[in-house]
Design an enzyme around this catalytic site. Structure first.
Site, PDB file in Angstrom:
ATOM      1  N   GLY A  45      -5.744   2.558   9.235  1.00  0.00           N
ATOM      2  CA  GLY A  45      -6.267   2.159   7.933  1.00  0.00           C
ATOM      3  C   GLY A  45      -5.892   0.741   7.526  1.00  0.00           C
ATOM      4  O   GLY A  45      -5.110   0.046   8.183  1.00  0.00           O
ATOM      5  N   HIS A  46      -6.444   0.326   6.390  1.00  0.00           N
ATOM      6  CA  HIS A  46      -6.224  -1.031   5.888  1.00  0.00           C
ATOM      7  C   HIS A  46      -4.756  -1.255   5.519  1.00  0.00           C
ATOM      8  O   HIS A  46      -4.064  -0.356   5.062  1.00  0.00           O
ATOM      9  CB  HIS A  46      -7.114  -1.299   4.671  1.00  0.00           C
ATOM     10  CG  HIS A  46      -6.889  -0.367   3.530  1.00  0.00           C
ATOM     11  ND1 HIS A  46      -7.444   0.887   3.467  1.00  0.00           N
ATOM     12  CD2 HIS A  46      -6.151  -0.502   2.398  1.00  0.00           C
ATOM     13  CE1 HIS A  46      -7.071   1.483   2.351  1.00  0.00           C
ATOM     14  NE2 HIS A  46      -6.275   0.664   1.689  1.00  0.00           N
ATOM     15  N   ASN A  47      -4.299  -2.482   5.763  1.00  0.00           N
ATOM     16  CA  ASN A  47      -2.945  -2.944   5.412  1.00  0.00           C
ATOM     17  C   ASN A  47      -1.834  -2.313   6.239  1.00  0.00           C
ATOM     18  O   ASN A  47      -0.648  -2.552   5.967  1.00  0.00           O
ATOM     19  CB  ASN A  47      -2.618  -2.705   3.927  1.00  0.00           C
ATOM     20  CG  ASN A  47      -3.580  -3.394   2.992  1.00  0.00           C
ATOM     21  OD1 ASN A  47      -4.300  -4.310   3.391  1.00  0.00           O
ATOM     22  ND2 ASN A  47      -3.616  -2.961   1.753  1.00  0.00           N
ATOM     23  N   SER A  69      -1.676   1.051   4.229  1.00  0.00           N
ATOM     24  CA  SER A  69      -0.411   0.466   3.757  1.00  0.00           C
ATOM     25  C   SER A  69       0.832   1.153   4.287  1.00  0.00           C
ATOM     26  O   SER A  69       1.919   0.996   3.733  1.00  0.00           O
ATOM     27  CB  SER A  69      -0.369   0.445   2.212  1.00  0.00           C
ATOM     28  OG  SER A  69      -1.439  -0.315   1.710  1.00  0.00           O
TER      29      SER A  69
END
Length: 362
Positions: free
Chosen positions: A260-262, A280
């Protein structure tokens, strides 16, 4: 098909060659399937009996094995056959790196793209504006590299790989067919407090939140990948919301992995098939996530942590911890719980009998 002699192959593996070291080898084979001209691979002693009954004349064996007793003409002796497979398979793999530099006439390359020497680029590849591609790149067919991406040397992109805008990738990167690097992250927000936010806080109560539409949060960050990383077929690494999603040197991803993102992943992590890591979350170095492990968002997994297959991580994991189950807990604890669950039917029978005996005595 090119052939190697036993002596040359042993030298490539930093191994010891014995017997008729000039015999030619055309391919590797499992002992039960080995034919003349094959190198029979014995990764454990259980394969030795199969070698002596096969047509193979050469075998890869552990140091100290009595190779002459196997009725073969030569052997390559290594300290650890399983590890030797890494170098052996690289030498014998003839799918890539063969042939002269070439760019297929059906490839489309923007005039501002910088393609270093030694590239082999297949049909229907599209390389965008300002892309930088390092030396000796091998690109299959139907690959797209979006504007501004920078990719290092000796990379291998197999059929159907997609590299998004402004992605940064190091040297010796390998992407299996269908991998997608740099798609937008799955990030949405509601105008007012949502039911999901209420459930996270209350662990089950929506607090009668009003249904709302979801507005997308655009991904302004990108993806940054270190050297010697491999990404499996149909795996995805999403770009960050503001900062980049990052993957350290030496990481290996199996097929169908979702990052996923981050997310931040340290060096030399091993991520098995169908793992999902939510946004994250941070992984330390040398983390191993078993197949179908799910990791919730905004968590931390420490260096050298390991999860067993199908583990669901809902809280931080300290360094060096081995985890299993749903929710994730220490592996030994999870196994003890499982053993206890298996005893429950017998325990219930014993309780029923005790109650019956007690009622009869009264």
């Amino acid at each position: 098909m090119s052939f190697l002699c036993v002596k040359d192959l042993a030298n490539a593996l930093s191994a010891t060659a014995v017997g008729n070291i000039n015999l030619k080898i055309k391919r590797a084979a499992e002992p039960q399937d080995a034919e003349e001209g094959d190198l029979a691979i014995a990764t454990s002693s259980s394969f030795l009996s199969e070698i002596s009954g096969s047509a193979a004349r050469v075998a890869l064996l552990s140091e100290g094995t009595d190779w002459a007793a196997l009725d073969i003409d030569a052997a390559i002796l290594v300290a650890r056959p399983r590890f030797a497979m890494s170098a052996l398979s690289k030498v014998l793999d003839q799918r890539w790196r063969n042939g002269p530099e070439s760019i297929h006439p059906l490839a489309v390359i923007h005039p501002t793209a910088a393609i270093a020497s030694g590239a082999r680029i297949g049909a229907f590849c599209i390389i965008g504006e300002g892309v930088s591609l390092g030396a000796n790149a091998w690109l299959g067919v139907h690959i797209s590299i979006s504007n501004g991406s920078r990719i290092g040397s000796d990379v291998t992109l197999m059929d159907g790989v997609r590299i998004g805008f402004d992605v940064q990738i190091g040297d010796r990167f390998i992407a299996q067919p269908g991998a997608v690097i740099g798609a937008d992250g799955f990030s949405f927000a509601t105008p007012e407090r949502s039911a999901v936010e209420n459930v996270r806080e209350t662990l089950g109560n929506t607090l009668d939140a009003t249904p709302q539409k979801f507005d997308r949060i655009h991904s302004l960050g990108s993806v940054q990948i270190g050297d010697d990383v491999e990404v499996g077929a149909n795996s995805c690494i999403d770009r960050g919301t503001i900062r980049n999603t990052s993957v350290g040197h030496g990481c290996k991803f199996d097929n169908l992995v979702q990052i996923g993102h981050n997310v931040k992943i340290g060096n030399n992590c091993l991520i098995c098939a169908q793992v999902g890591i939510a946004g994250s979350t941070t992984l330390g170095k040398n983390v191993v996530l078993g197949g179908q492990t799910g990791v919730s968002d905004n968590l931390f997994i420490g260096d050298n942590a390991i999860t067993g297959g199908a583990t669901k991580v809902l809280a931080n994991i300290p360094a060096g911890r081995v985890m299993l189950g749903y929710p994730a807990m220490k592996m030994e604890t999870q196994l003890n719980i499982y053993k206890t669950l298996r005893r429950l039917p017998r325990l219930m029978r014993d309780v029923k009998k005790l109650k019956s005996d007690s009622s009869e005595s009264n």
